[in-house]
Scaffold this active site. Structure first.
Site, PDB file in Angstrom:
ATOM      1  N   GLY A   1      35.605  68.843  52.704  1.00  0.00           N
ATOM      2  CA  GLY A   1      37.255  68.795  52.771  1.00  0.00           C
ATOM      3  C   GLY A   1      37.481  68.758  51.576  1.00  0.00           C
ATOM      4  N   ALA A   2      37.341  69.697  50.448  1.00  0.00           N
ATOM      5  CA  ALA A   2      37.719  69.273  49.150  1.00  0.00           C
ATOM      6  C   ALA A   2      38.953  70.141  48.582  1.00  0.00           C
ATOM      7  CB  ALA A   2      36.696  69.908  48.147  1.00  0.00           C
TER       8      ALA A   2
ATOM      9  N   VAL B   1      31.534  71.834  58.597  1.00  0.00           N
ATOM     10  CA  VAL B   1      30.633  70.671  58.254  1.00  0.00           C
ATOM     11  C   VAL B   1      29.705  70.138  59.374  1.00  0.00           C
ATOM     12  CG1 VAL B   1      32.205  69.520  56.471  1.00  0.00           C
ATOM     13  CG2 VAL B   1      32.532  68.867  58.831  1.00  0.00           C
TER      14      VAL B   1
ATOM     15  N   ASN C   1      34.438  63.802  53.300  1.00  0.00           N
ATOM     16  CA  ASN C   1      36.027  63.362  53.485  1.00  0.00           C
ATOM     17  C   ASN C   1      36.536  64.391  54.641  1.00  0.00           C
ATOM     18  OD1 ASN C   1      38.826  62.967  52.519  1.00  0.00           O
ATOM     19  ND2 ASN C   1      38.545  65.477  52.339  1.00  0.00           N
TER      20      ASN C   1
ATOM     21  N   SER D   1      39.172  55.381  58.460  1.00  0.00           N
ATOM     22  CA  SER D   1      40.700  55.226  58.580  1.00  0.00           C
ATOM     23  C   SER D   1      40.754  53.935  59.215  1.00  0.00           C
ATOM     24  CB  SER D   1      40.991  56.314  59.854  1.00  0.00           C
ATOM     25  OG  SER D   1      42.391  55.996  60.242  1.00  0.00           O
TER      26      SER D   1
ATOM     27  N   TYR E   1      40.144  60.293  67.527  1.00  0.00           N
ATOM     28  CA  TYR E   1      40.377  60.305  66.333  1.00  0.00           C
ATOM     29  C   TYR E   1      39.822  58.840  65.988  1.00  0.00           C
ATOM     30  CZ  TYR E   1      42.025  60.091  61.694  1.00  0.00           C
ATOM     31  OH  TYR E   1      42.274  60.036  60.147  1.00  0.00           O
TER      32      TYR E   1
ATOM     33  N   ALA F   1      38.008  57.012  67.877  1.00  0.00           N
ATOM     34  CA  ALA F   1      36.571  56.512  68.251  1.00  0.00           C
ATOM     35  C   ALA F   1      35.662  57.176  67.227  1.00  0.00           C
ATOM     36  CB  ALA F   1      36.284  57.409  69.606  1.00  0.00           C
TER      37      ALA F   1
ATOM     38  N   LYS G   1      36.332  57.914  63.741  1.00  0.00           N
ATOM     39  CA  LYS G   1      36.534  56.868  62.616  1.00  0.00           C
ATOM     40  C   LYS G   1      35.670  55.742  62.815  1.00  0.00           C
ATOM     41  CE  LYS G   1      38.719  59.743  59.873  1.00  0.00           C
ATOM     42  NZ  LYS G   1      37.999  60.316  58.819  1.00  0.00           N
TER      43      LYS G   1
END
Length: 241
Positions: free
Chosen positions: A8-9, A60, A82, A134, A147, A149, A151
């Site tokens: 995720g660059a 990914v 990321n 997060s 989200y 869960a 993270k």
């Protein structure tokens, strides 16, 4: 030659992490979902700075993306997981597809890339993996059960993997950002930013560069005695003690 890989660059935190690591790296492997002007601009910037750059496009959560990223790679010093997505839905209306995609991108993606990195790093006897979690993985958030869960799972995964790889000289840590002022957040407008800022004791959102600086620290020799940790760059939103 010091080699690093960031998923995720192209934008936001990912881009800031790439630029921070490039100060101590010679070979950058950049993953993003697809080609974009932002990714092309980042590659141009790195090459102008003398950093050899390779791009690996793909989701990914697909095993072949991770395999392609590591194909022919003889050494990896730093992996930063990321890549992520974010969308809201109350649990009563959340679809299976929404839940599945969130878990796949965050957890499957982290697993697949960390697995490939672990195989390489354990052979070389060194390396650092940094997973982007997060504060919502610690606090939870309404309408973001999937989200939160995902993270939270990344945090648990980080601690387990750190225990597993420590004997091989490989460190694994996580960074758990709070609200971060990225271009995506800026587009939501000043009212949203003001309301979000009020949630944090420091009364502001973080910057991608602040997150990236913490990642760079964990990837560096200065953090050589640090593993299995979750560093909260969150303006005081989560205080451990």
């Amino acid at each position: 030659m010091k080699t690093f890989l960031v998923t995720g660059a192209a934008n936001g935190i990912g881009r800031a992490v790439v630029l921070a690591l490039a100060e101590q790296g010679d070979l950058a492997l950049l993953n993003d979902l697809g080609d974009s002007p932002a990714l092309a601009a980042l590659v141009t910037h790195l090459q102008a700075a003398g950093v050899e750059t390779r791009v690996v496009l793909g989701d990914v959560s697909a095993p072949e993306t991770a395999r392609n990223a590591f194909s022919g790679l003889e050494r990896l010093d730093v992996l930063v997981n990321n890549a992520g997505i974010l969308n809201e839905a109350p649990i009563t209306e959340m679809t299976f597809e929404q839940w599945d995609q969130m878990i796949r991108v965050h957890l499957y993606g982290s697993f697949l890339f960390a697995q490939q990195a672990a195989r390489l790093m354990t052979r070389q006897g060194s390396g650092a993996i940094v997973n982007i979690a997060s504060d919502l993985g610690q606090l939870g958030c309404a309408n973001l059960c999937h989200y939160s869960a995902a993270k939270g799972g990344i945090i648990a995964f980080t601690k387990a993997l750190a225990r597993e790889l420590a004997a091989h000289g490989v460190r694994v840590n996580a960074v758990a950002p709070g609200g971060t002022l990225t271009p995506m957040v800026e587009r939501l407008g000043p009212d949203y930013i003001r309301e979000e800022s009020a949630r944090y004791p420091l009364q502001r959102l973080g910057t991608a560069e602040e997150i990236a600086a913490t990642v760079a620290f964990l990837a560096s020799a200065q953090a050589s005695f640090t593993t299995g940790q979750v560093l909260g760059v969150n303006g005081g939103g989560v205080m451990n003690g």
